[in-house]
Design an enzyme around this catalytic site. Structure first.
Site, PDB file in Angstrom:
ATOM      1  N   ARG A 112      -1.730 -10.026 -20.574  1.00 15.89           N
ATOM      2  CA  ARG A 112      -2.620  -9.630 -21.668  1.00 15.89           C
ATOM      3  C   ARG A 112      -1.917  -8.751 -22.696  1.00 15.89           C
ATOM      4  NH1 ARG A 112      -7.969 -10.271 -21.060  1.00 15.89           N
ATOM      5  NH2 ARG A 112      -8.378  -8.536 -22.471  1.00 15.89           N
ATOM      6  N   ASP A 168      -9.742  -2.935 -25.540  1.00 18.44           N
ATOM      7  CA  ASP A 168      -9.798  -2.990 -24.071  1.00 18.44           C
ATOM      8  C   ASP A 168      -9.857  -1.558 -23.547  1.00 18.44           C
ATOM      9  OD1 ASP A 168      -9.838  -5.587 -23.454  1.00 18.44           O
ATOM     10  OD2 ASP A 168      -7.762  -5.737 -22.775  1.00 18.44           O
ATOM     11  N   GLU A 173       1.904  -7.733   9.038  1.00 16.12           N
ATOM     12  CA  GLU A 173       1.843  -6.267   9.096  1.00 16.12           C
ATOM     13  C   GLU A 173       2.762  -5.643   8.058  1.00 16.12           C
ATOM     14  OE1 GLU A 173      -1.024  -6.469  11.122  1.00 16.12           O
ATOM     15  OE2 GLU A 173      -0.280  -4.405  11.061  1.00 16.12           O
ATOM     16  N   PRO A 187       0.819  -1.222   0.000  1.00 15.81           N
ATOM     17  CA  PRO A 187       0.000   0.000   0.000  1.00 15.81           C
ATOM     18  C   PRO A 187       0.852   1.271   0.000  1.00 15.81           C
ATOM     19  CG  PRO A 187      -0.722  -1.529   1.713  1.00 15.81           C
ATOM     20  CD  PRO A 187       0.578  -2.044   1.201  1.00 15.81           C
TER      21      PRO A 187
HETATM   22  C1  LIG Z   1      -0.753  -3.541  -3.055  1.00 18.84           C
HETATM   23  C2  LIG Z   1      -0.571  -4.297  -1.899  1.00 18.84           C
HETATM   24  C3  LIG Z   1      -1.519  -4.185  -0.888  1.00 18.84           C
HETATM   25  C4  LIG Z   1      -1.350  -4.964   0.349  1.00 18.84           C
HETATM   26  C5  LIG Z   1      -0.354  -5.882   0.598  1.00 18.84           C
HETATM   27  N1  LIG Z   1      -0.581  -6.343   1.862  1.00 18.84           N
HETATM   28  C6  LIG Z   1      -1.690  -5.732   2.355  1.00 18.84           C
HETATM   29  N2  LIG Z   1      -2.174  -4.874   1.439  1.00 18.84           N
HETATM   30  C7  LIG Z   1      -2.599  -3.330  -1.028  1.00 18.84           C
HETATM   31  C8  LIG Z   1      -2.724  -2.603  -2.203  1.00 18.84           C
HETATM   32  N3  LIG Z   1      -1.818  -2.716  -3.199  1.00 18.84           N
END
Ligand SMILES: c1cc(-c2cnc[nH]2)ccn1
Length: 260
Positions: free
Chosen positions: A168, A183, A130, A97
Site C-alpha cells: 500500500r 489512512d 514449534e 513472536p
Molecule cells: C509474528 C509471527 C507469529 C507466529 C509465527 N508462528 C507462530 N506465531 C506471531 C506473531 N507475529
C-alpha cells in the site's frame, strides 16, 4: 533518489495461502502492474530425503517439531538466485513472536528502502511448527518481526500483513493517492467515523455537518473526530504528536463536549 521496495521472496510451506494477496484487491493490482515482484518458495523442495522432511524432534525433548536448518538455508540461497541478488544484497526477515513489534516506522523504513539498501530485496521466512532451529536464525536471519503478542499457526499471516502494509505504500498502488495520507496512522491519528447511504438507520441519522456541503466545516469535523477518537482510544499515539494550535483547539473542544 530513493527507489521503493521492488522484490520480495517468501519462504513458506503453504504458498497457496498467499493467494489472499495475489488474487484480490489493491495487492493483486499492484502485483499485476509490476510494482512489486513476489516469489514464493517452498522449503520442502529443498529437503534431502524421499519423505521431503523439513522438521524434526527437538533436542532436549518437549512438544512439537522444529524446522531444520538444511531446507531453510537452501531455500534462502534459492531465493537469492530468484531475486538475482547476492546474499548480502538481500534482507532476511523471520516472522516470529520473539521479534520486534511491527509498527508504522518499520513499514515505512522497509517500503522506502534506498536504492543501495539490501532492504530493496526482502526474503520473508514464515515458520511453522514449534519454531525453527536457532542456528538458522543466527546464520541467515537479519531481523525478526512480530505482529503482536500471540502465537499463530505459522508466520504466513504475519508475512501477508507485512506485505499488504508495504504494497500500500508503493507509489501507484492506491488509485486515489490521497487515501494513503488519510489512512489511519499516516497522520499519526486514528481515522474519523465514516457514513454512507441510507441517511437513517433506525433512529440513527448521519451527522448533519456531513450533509451540509460545507467542505471546510466537514474537513474540520473529521479532523476533530480523529483527534477525539485518538484521545479516547489511543492516548499513547497522541503523546507522540506535536499538535498544531488548531488541532489543540479542536481537541480541547472535543474533550469539553465529551466531559459535558
Ligand atoms: C509474528 C509471527 C507469529 C507466529 C509465527 N508462528 C507462530 N506465531 C506471531 C506473531 N507475529
Amino acid at each position: 533518489m530513493s527507489r521503493n521496495l521492488r522484490k520480495v521472496a517468501v519462504i513458506t510451506l503453504f504458498p497457496e495461502m498467499f493467494r489472499a494477496i495475489s488474487d484480490s484487491g489493491i495487492t493483486r493490482r499492484a502485483l499485476e502492474q509490476g510494482l512489486l515482484e513476489l516469489t514464493l518458495i517452498n522449503p520442502r523442495e529443498f529437503s534431502s530425503d524421499k519423505h521431503q522432511t523439513v522438521d524434526d524432534r527437538p533436542y532436549g525433548g518437549g512438544p512439537g517439531m522444529v524446522m531444520r536448518v538444511g531446507p531453510l538455508a537452501l531455500a534462502v540461497e534459492h531465493a537469492c538466485e530468484r531475486l538475482n541478488v547476492r546474499r548480502e544484497q538481500a534482507w532476511v526477515i523471520y516472522l516470529s513472536p520473539q521479534g520486534q513489534r511491527l509498527g508504522k516506522a518499520k513499514v515505512d523504513e522497509l517500503a522506502n528502502a534506498d536504492t543501495e539498501s539490501c532492504q530493496q530485496n526482502l526474503i520473508l521466512v514464515a515458520g511453522r511448527y514449534e519454531g525453527i532451529d536457532e542456528r538458522f536464525i543466527q546464520r541467515y536471519v537479519d531481523e525478526e518481526l512480530s505482529i503482536g503478542d500471540y502465537v499463530l499457526s505459522g508466520g504466513e499471516l504475519p508475512a501477508m500483513v507485512l506485505l499488504d502494509a508495504l504494497i500500500r505504500k508503493l507509489p501507484g498502488a492506491l488509485g486515489d493517492e490521497l487515501s494513503a495520507q488519510q489512512d489511519s496512522f499516516e497522520t499519526g491519528l486514528l481515522d474519523c467515523p465514516h457514513y454512507t447511504r441510507p441517511e437513517k438507520v433506525g433512529e440513527d441519522e448521519v451527522p448533519a455537518v456531513l450533509m451540509s456541503g460545507d467542505h471546510k466545516r466537514i474537513e474540520l469535523w473529521r479532523l476533530q473526530q480523529s483527534l477525539g477518537r485518538t484521545w479516547l482510544r489511543r492516548p499513547d499515539l497522541l503523546e507522540a504528536l506535536a499538535l498544531t494550535e488548531l488541532e489543540q483547539k479542536l481537541l480541547d473542544e472535543f474533550i469539553s463536549q465529551h466531559n459535558g
